[in-house]
Structure formats: C-alpha cells, structure tokens
Design a protein around this motif. Sequence first.
Motif, PDB file in Angstrom:
ATOM      1  N   LYS A 173       2.434  27.193  29.923  1.00 13.63           N
ATOM      2  CA  LYS A 173       1.817  27.494  28.630  1.00 13.63           C
ATOM      3  C   LYS A 173       2.609  28.548  27.873  1.00 13.63           C
ATOM      4  O   LYS A 173       2.786  28.470  26.671  1.00 13.63           O
ATOM      5  N   GLU A 174       3.104  29.573  28.593  1.00 12.35           N
ATOM      6  CA  GLU A 174       3.896  30.632  27.952  1.00 12.35           C
ATOM      7  C   GLU A 174       5.189  30.061  27.381  1.00 12.35           C
ATOM      8  O   GLU A 174       5.611  30.417  26.280  1.00 12.35           O
ATOM      9  N   GLN A 175       5.835  29.145  28.139  1.00 19.04           N
ATOM     10  CA  GLN A 175       7.070  28.532  27.645  1.00 19.04           C
ATOM     11  C   GLN A 175       6.802  27.649  26.427  1.00 19.04           C
ATOM     12  O   GLN A 175       7.614  27.582  25.513  1.00 19.04           O
ATOM     13  N   ALA A 176       5.656  26.988  26.435  1.00 19.42           N
ATOM     14  CA  ALA A 176       5.335  26.102  25.307  1.00 19.42           C
ATOM     15  C   ALA A 176       4.962  26.864  24.046  1.00 19.42           C
ATOM     16  O   ALA A 176       4.954  26.307  22.954  1.00 19.42           O
ATOM     17  N   LYS A 177       4.691  28.187  24.190  1.00 15.75           N
ATOM     18  CA  LYS A 177       4.263  28.982  23.031  1.00 15.75           C
ATOM     19  C   LYS A 177       5.348  29.089  21.961  1.00 15.75           C
ATOM     20  O   LYS A 177       5.084  29.431  20.818  1.00 15.75           O
ATOM     21  N   VAL A 178       6.607  28.783  22.364  1.00 16.97           N
ATOM     22  CA  VAL A 178       7.711  28.894  21.388  1.00 16.97           C
ATOM     23  C   VAL A 178       7.483  27.986  20.179  1.00 16.97           C
ATOM     24  O   VAL A 178       7.976  28.238  19.086  1.00 16.97           O
ATOM     25  N   ILE A 179       6.675  26.915  20.345  1.00 17.07           N
ATOM     26  CA  ILE A 179       6.436  26.001  19.220  1.00 17.07           C
ATOM     27  C   ILE A 179       5.665  26.714  18.111  1.00 17.07           C
ATOM     28  O   ILE A 179       5.834  26.409  16.927  1.00 17.07           O
ATOM     29  N   LEU A 180       4.814  27.721  18.470  1.00 19.42           N
ATOM     30  CA  LEU A 180       4.082  28.481  17.447  1.00 19.42           C
ATOM     31  C   LEU A 180       5.036  29.339  16.620  1.00 19.42           C
ATOM     32  O   LEU A 180       4.875  29.486  15.409  1.00 19.42           O
ATOM     33  N   LEU A 202      -0.804  20.319  19.424  1.00 19.37           N
ATOM     34  CA  LEU A 202      -0.969  19.981  20.842  1.00 19.37           C
ATOM     35  C   LEU A 202      -1.158  21.241  21.671  1.00 19.37           C
ATOM     36  O   LEU A 202      -2.015  21.301  22.558  1.00 19.37           O
ATOM     37  N   TYR A 203      -0.369  22.293  21.352  1.00 23.65           N
ATOM     38  CA  TYR A 203      -0.458  23.549  22.109  1.00 23.65           C
ATOM     39  C   TYR A 203      -1.829  24.194  21.909  1.00 23.65           C
ATOM     40  O   TYR A 203      -2.449  24.673  22.865  1.00 23.65           O
ATOM     41  N   ASN A 204      -2.327  24.210  20.664  1.00 24.69           N
ATOM     42  CA  ASN A 204      -3.578  24.907  20.365  1.00 24.69           C
ATOM     43  C   ASN A 204      -4.803  24.154  20.838  1.00 24.69           C
ATOM     44  O   ASN A 204      -5.780  24.769  21.270  1.00 24.69           O
ATOM     45  N   ASN A 205      -4.789  22.785  20.740  1.00 19.50           N
ATOM     46  CA  ASN A 205      -6.010  22.002  20.962  1.00 19.50           C
ATOM     47  C   ASN A 205      -6.041  21.279  22.308  1.00 19.50           C
ATOM     48  O   ASN A 205      -7.043  21.332  23.021  1.00 19.50           O
ATOM     49  N   GLU A 206      -4.930  20.594  22.652  1.00 19.17           N
ATOM     50  CA  GLU A 206      -4.950  19.752  23.843  1.00 19.17           C
ATOM     51  C   GLU A 206      -4.616  20.528  25.112  1.00 19.17           C
ATOM     52  O   GLU A 206      -5.214  20.292  26.160  1.00 19.17           O
ATOM     53  N   LEU A 207      -3.630  21.452  25.004  1.00 21.85           N
ATOM     54  CA  LEU A 207      -3.194  22.153  26.208  1.00 21.85           C
ATOM     55  C   LEU A 207      -4.317  22.969  26.843  1.00 21.85           C
ATOM     56  O   LEU A 207      -4.446  22.970  28.066  1.00 21.85           O
TER      57      LEU A 207
END
Length: 888
Positions: A263-270, A566-571
């Motif tokens: 999740k931390e790695q995926a935060k870069v999309i924000l 996707l990061y905010n809602n599905e993850l």
Amino acid sequence: MKHIKNTLKLFKLDWQRIFKNPIATFLIIALMIIPSLYAWFNIKALWDPYANTGELPIAVYSDDKPASFKGKEVNIGDEVLKNLHENKQLGWKFVDSKQELDKGVKSGKYYAGIYLPKDFSKDLLSFTTGEITKPKIDYSINEKINAIAPKIADKGASSLQAQITDQFIQTASSTLVSVFNEIGYNLDSNLVSITKVRNMILSTDENINQIDKYTQEVVALHGKIPELKTKLGKANEFVGYLPQVDALGAKLVDLNDKMPTIKEQAKVILTLQEKIPEIQNAGKQLAMIDEDFASVEQTMNEGINEAKQGLLIIQGVQGALPEIQKLGDQADSLATATSEGAAKLQEALPGITSSMKVTLQAISTISSSVASVVEQLRNNHLTPEEREVLKQQLSDSLGRQQAVIQQLIQTMTQIQEAAGNQELQPTIAKLNTVNNMISVLKAKVDSLDVNAITDADLEAIQNTANDIAATAGSIDVDAVSTMVNNILTKLISTISTAQDLLNKAKQIDFAALLSSTEATVSNAIGILEKYQAELPAIKQEIHDANVLLNGHMDTIVNGINKGADLYNNELPVIQEKLGLAASFIQNDYPGIKENITGTLKTVNEKMPDLEAALDKANDLIQNDWPNIKSGLHKAAEAIRKGEKDVDLGEVIKLLKMDATAESDFFTKPVEIAENKIYPIANNGSASTPFYTALCLWVGAVLFSSVATTDFYLDEKDRGKYSKREQFSARMMTFLVMGLAQALIVTLGNYFLLGVDVRQPVYSVLFALLIGFSFMMMVYVLVGLFGNVGKGAAIIILVLSISGGGGNYPIQVSGKFFQFINPFLPFTHAVNLLRESAGGIYWPNAWKAIIILAMISIVFCVLGIFLYPFIEEKTKKLANVSHESRIFH
C-alpha cells in the motif's frame, strides 16, 4: 517567553508563505475539505439502507394443492401469495414455475427464492389426523451476489414463516377452541363413557405411536449405514488435503503481512495525481517551444552571418594595417595614417557591435542551458558516468564563455585607452563582474560530487546562472556601440585638427586591438556554430517529446486518476478482506482443523460398534416389535381403566370457556412494551460518530503525507531559531488544520446532511478535541520517525477500523480486537461523539475527554522534548532509504 515568542513568529511565517502561494493556499483548503467528503459520502450512503428493500427481488412460487379441513377446501399457498402481493417489505417476484425460480436464483436475477411444495396445505393440517407432518418451505439463496442482501432476504423468509405461523395458530386455535366448546357441552351428558374412551385414546396417542415412530427412524438409519460409510470415506479423503490448505493459508497470511508495504508503494500514484496540473502545464510549454523553434533557428543563423561579416571587415582592416603602420613611421604623415586607421576601425564597428551583441546573447542563454543540465542531473535514473559527462560538458562550456568575455574586456579596454577617457568603464566593470561570476559558477560545477548531488547544490548553481544572465542582459549593446563610435569620431577629429596629438596616436596598438577583436568575434562564431550544429537534433527531440506528451495527455491523466481511485476505494476493501481471511487462518482455522481431525478419528473408531448396534436394533424391530406393541396396547388399556387422576369436570369447564378470547391468547400470549433510550432518527445518524472520527484520522494521515514536518529557513535565519521552536511552530500549523477539518465535517454533518444530533454544540466541541488529539499524535509520529511514523499512523488506522467498535459491537469481534479496543484512541473518540449524537451521559463523556486530553499532552511533551535528539538520526535513516531510489 523567548521560546513562545519565536514559535509564534515562525507560526505566522508559515501561514504567510501559504497565502503568498496560490497553489499552496488551494491545497490547504482542499486538505481541509477532502476528509469531510469521506465521512459525508459514507454517512449519506448508509442513511436508511433498509428503506429500499422493496427493490430487492425475491422469487416466489407455490405448487400447493388444496386440502380438506372440516368439509372445506383449504389452499394455504394461495393465501400466502395473496398476502405477499400486498407486502412491500421486499420485492416479491411471482414466477410461473419451480424451474424459472431455480434458474433466476442461480443466475443472480433474484437474490433468493421461496417455493411452497404440493403438500404444503396437507402437511399444515396434518395435526387434525394425528399423524403430524411439519410443512416445509423450500428457501434457496444466492450468497455470492452481496454480503448484506442474504441477511435481508433471510429476514424476509423468517418474516414469511412467522406470518404463516401466526395465521395458522390463529385459525387453528380459533377452530379447535370452538370445537372444544361444542364438545364441552356434550361431555356433561356422556361423562362416564367418554372418560373411558378418552383414556384409551390418550394412552395410545401418548405412548405407542411415539415409540413406533422412533422404531421407524431406527430402521431408516440402519438403511443409511452404507451411505454414511461412503461419506465418511470422502471425509477421510478430505483430511488428506489439509496440508495443501495449510500451505495456501500460510501464503495468504504472508501476503497480508506485506500489505502495508504494498500500500505504501502504491501511494506514489497520489503524488502523480497532485502533479497533473504541472504535467499539463509542461505539455503546453513544450508545444509552445516546438511551434517557435523555427524563429530560434532564424535568429541563430542571422547572428552567425552578421558576426562573419564583421570578421571579414576586421580581417580587411588587418590586411591594410601594415601599410598604415608603414606610413605612420613617417613623421610628416603620422597623423594622417593614425586618422585613417581610426576610420578603418570605425568602419569595422558594426561588425564589432554585432559580435558583441551575439556574445552577450550567448551569455544570456546560460541560465536555460544550466537549467537543462541541472534538470538532467536531478534524474535519478542516470548513472554516475553519465552525470560526470554532463558535468564536464557544462564546465567546458563555461570555460569557453569565460574566454569570450575576457577577450571582449580586452578589446574595450584598448579602445578606451586609445581615447584617453573612462566612458566605457561602467560596461567594462559589468563585463568583469560577469567574468568573475562565471568563474564562481565554474568552480561550483567542478566541485560537484556526482555520487552525492543534493538539491541545494543544484539550486545554488541555477541561482548563479540566473544572476549571470541578468547581469549580461543589463548591458545595452547599442548604447555601447554608439559610445565607441563617438570615441573614434572624436579621435579622428582630434588627429585632424591637433598635430600635437600625433605622439599619442603613435602609442595606439591597432594591430593588437584588431587581433583582439578578431579573436573575440571568432570565439563568438565558434560558440554559435556549435549550437547551430546541434539545433536539428534538439528540434527533433523537442518535437518528439511534444507529440508523445500532448498526444497522450488524456490517456496519461485518465490513467493516473484511475490508479488513484483504485488506491483510495478498492485497495482498502481488498486489504480489509485479506485481513479477515488472514485472521481466520491464524485464529479460527487451527481449532476447526483440530475438531475435524479429532471428530473423524472418533467416528472411525466408533463406526463398527454403531453398525453392530443398529443391526441388532433393526433385527429386534423387524421380528419382535409387533408382539411387543400388542402387549403394550393391552397393558396401557388396563392401566388407563384404573386411573382417577384427571378431574374431567375441570376439563369440561375449561373447554366451555370463551373461544375468541382463548384463541387470541394462544396466538399472542405475550405483548412487548418497547422503551427507546437515547433514540436516533436513522442509520446514517447512528453511523455518523464512526465515520466522523475515521475521517479526522484519515485527514491527519493525509495531511502528514502531503505536508512536511521540516521547517525551511534561509541560511541567515537558521541560527536565530532552535529546533524545538521550529518543531513547535510547525506543530501549531498542523493543529490548525486538524481543528479546521473537525469544524468543517461536524458543521457539514448538521447543516448539509441533516444528521440527527441531540447536542450539536457539544458535537462540534467534541470533534475539535478529537481533531486536535489525532493531528497531535500523527504529527509527532511523523515528525520524530518520518516514513516509519507515517506507517505507524496507518497501522493505527487499520486497527481502529477493526477494533474500534465503530459499526459492530466489539463483543462480536475476535479476542485480539476485544483486547486492543480500550487502548485505541479511536475507541474513545467514537464513544465521545456518540454521547453528543444520542444524549450525553456525562460519566462516560468525561472519561473519553480526559483520555483524549491526556494523549494530546503526552504526545506534545514527548515530541517537543525528543525532537532535537532524534531529528539527526531520523534524517540519517531517511537518507539511507533515499539511496534505494524508491523512497523520497
């Protein structure tokens, strides 16, 4: 007092910086409002989830056939369907066949299906025959469609069952009691003979038939022994697959443990989503450069041509200079030769002016050239060797620029000395300043360590380049040209009218002056031709970049937005479900596995004994039971004849009571008096405390991810303020954000959504305390521990959702969540907001207030005290993580 004064001064500086920057102001306002949207959308979605259950499709089909009761045809199935047509609690769909019902449930068209079989009415009335068969409703449900819908559908089926039961009890009791009334009046005249018959009937009904029923069940069980043994074999086969299930469970737990990292790695999309305006602006600027590049080429070509023409003039003057000098050796014609040389130099002045202009224009572009190299050096994907090449190219370019400036200074100095005045001295002084600044810039570039380039180093280089470009741009070439022309004109006039100045004219070294000018113009032409040779490649690269970026801009922006959604809602949903699955594997599965293996072991051991016992029982029932049954009937008849325990008069009195009143009592023997304490209008209002507290924690984590806890000061101001003062000032800025988020969400709950709040003023005050406490905790964690602190805040958030008792009573959660519940600040925040929502019970409210206040005080004191000691260690840890080129 000094600490407080400096802290307030830095706090004021923080907000001045914010309001001076429109983008920063916009982000601050957005971060105040965005967490509230999280709460408002969830509260509105859960406002009244059961209001639209009438749209939930439930298929119903009755295959019931009429049954006879007291001379009348009764069809209970038709009565049920008739009542359901008027029932709007669920979306009843009346299908035409059992096949259509089953197909609709399997396909997901209907959430559930209710089927009344052919013998439903017959079985329901079987109590009147003495051979009671309970009627069954075939209820099928598709549980994979939705998690909540099956519960609602189950409630509908249970409601239908209760409706049928109530109707049946009311009808049956009314009918039976009416019959009993008739029987009661007839019993008075036939009391003796009826007593004997009644005793025999009761004896047979209460003993023999029940025993006979049990014997038939034993025979049926004996017949199922082969089937049970087959199923037991399959169960034993299933146990053999348990190691594979264990391995799969271990992988699931491992994946759940890695979820925070993922999740931390995926935060870069924000971060990319926040940079979308900058990406779009870069595309516009790139398109503008691509469109105007032709004019850049034209200007470059014109400058080179003008410089070459000036060089030809200078070279012509140099060719004629020996003859002029030869004539100058003659005393009588020295003045004429000197005047002629000055005139030639004046003739070459346009070329000199053009060369000077080209040289200064080339120096003016040093800012953009250095900016391009600096941007490339910031690229983390370049190797150290590639960075070294870029550094050397920049250093060589600066060296060439410095040589050109020095040559120009020499030329102008010689012209000024020939004129014998100081008119060109201001221009020469500016050129000397530019020369010194280029020397400083070159030294900074040469001292760069390509393996440890910092943003501060690159920013210092860029600022120096900007200063050089500004200073060079401040020189008015046309004014300088006019000034040189005036000097030469005056010189010629002086030579013509004043022979006594001849000796001074002899001292002018025109050969050195022209040679210096030629070298200056040649260097300028060399620099421009080098840039001219690179123009086609640069033009093609800019055009390709423009096509690639602007041609796919919508795709890039949409991709980033979809990734952020996707990061905010599905993850979070995936993470929650994965956590539940991992919790089941770790907590519940071992016990289930042990029960399965232990039970199967016991069944395998006892199956031979069970089979032998059933064989004996079946043999007894088939061969000996008829004789035993006959003997029991005879013994029962003899016993009943001698019983005098029942007072038949009391029975007759009971049977003759009011049928209507007794029927109503049997139908509803108990009434419930409901008393609502702290009533709340709807489900959305009841969910508001949980989602309000959750949004305040999310808002604190979100702001700490976007804003930095470091306080940036100029070099001259860093010594004025201590680290504690900087930490305290930034803390106040974060706390203001927390209070603003709390104020916005609570006022929005009350005025925008219309949430039912019994104590709205206390609701706002409690939310301000919670926002203050949550922001204090998150700021101190992030300020002391950096990215590790952000991770800790997210872990607390995850545990709070599961263990805070927000939507479900904590008593229905696992033992672990029941254990951590009292230690989570989120628990006390939700409890405090619930008090203002339904009505305040002050002992509970004061407990939550004290806990949240103490948490704020403890974190504040620890943060201010520990920050100076931990800050350097945190920065070293952050630098180590930066070396991975993954974390910022």
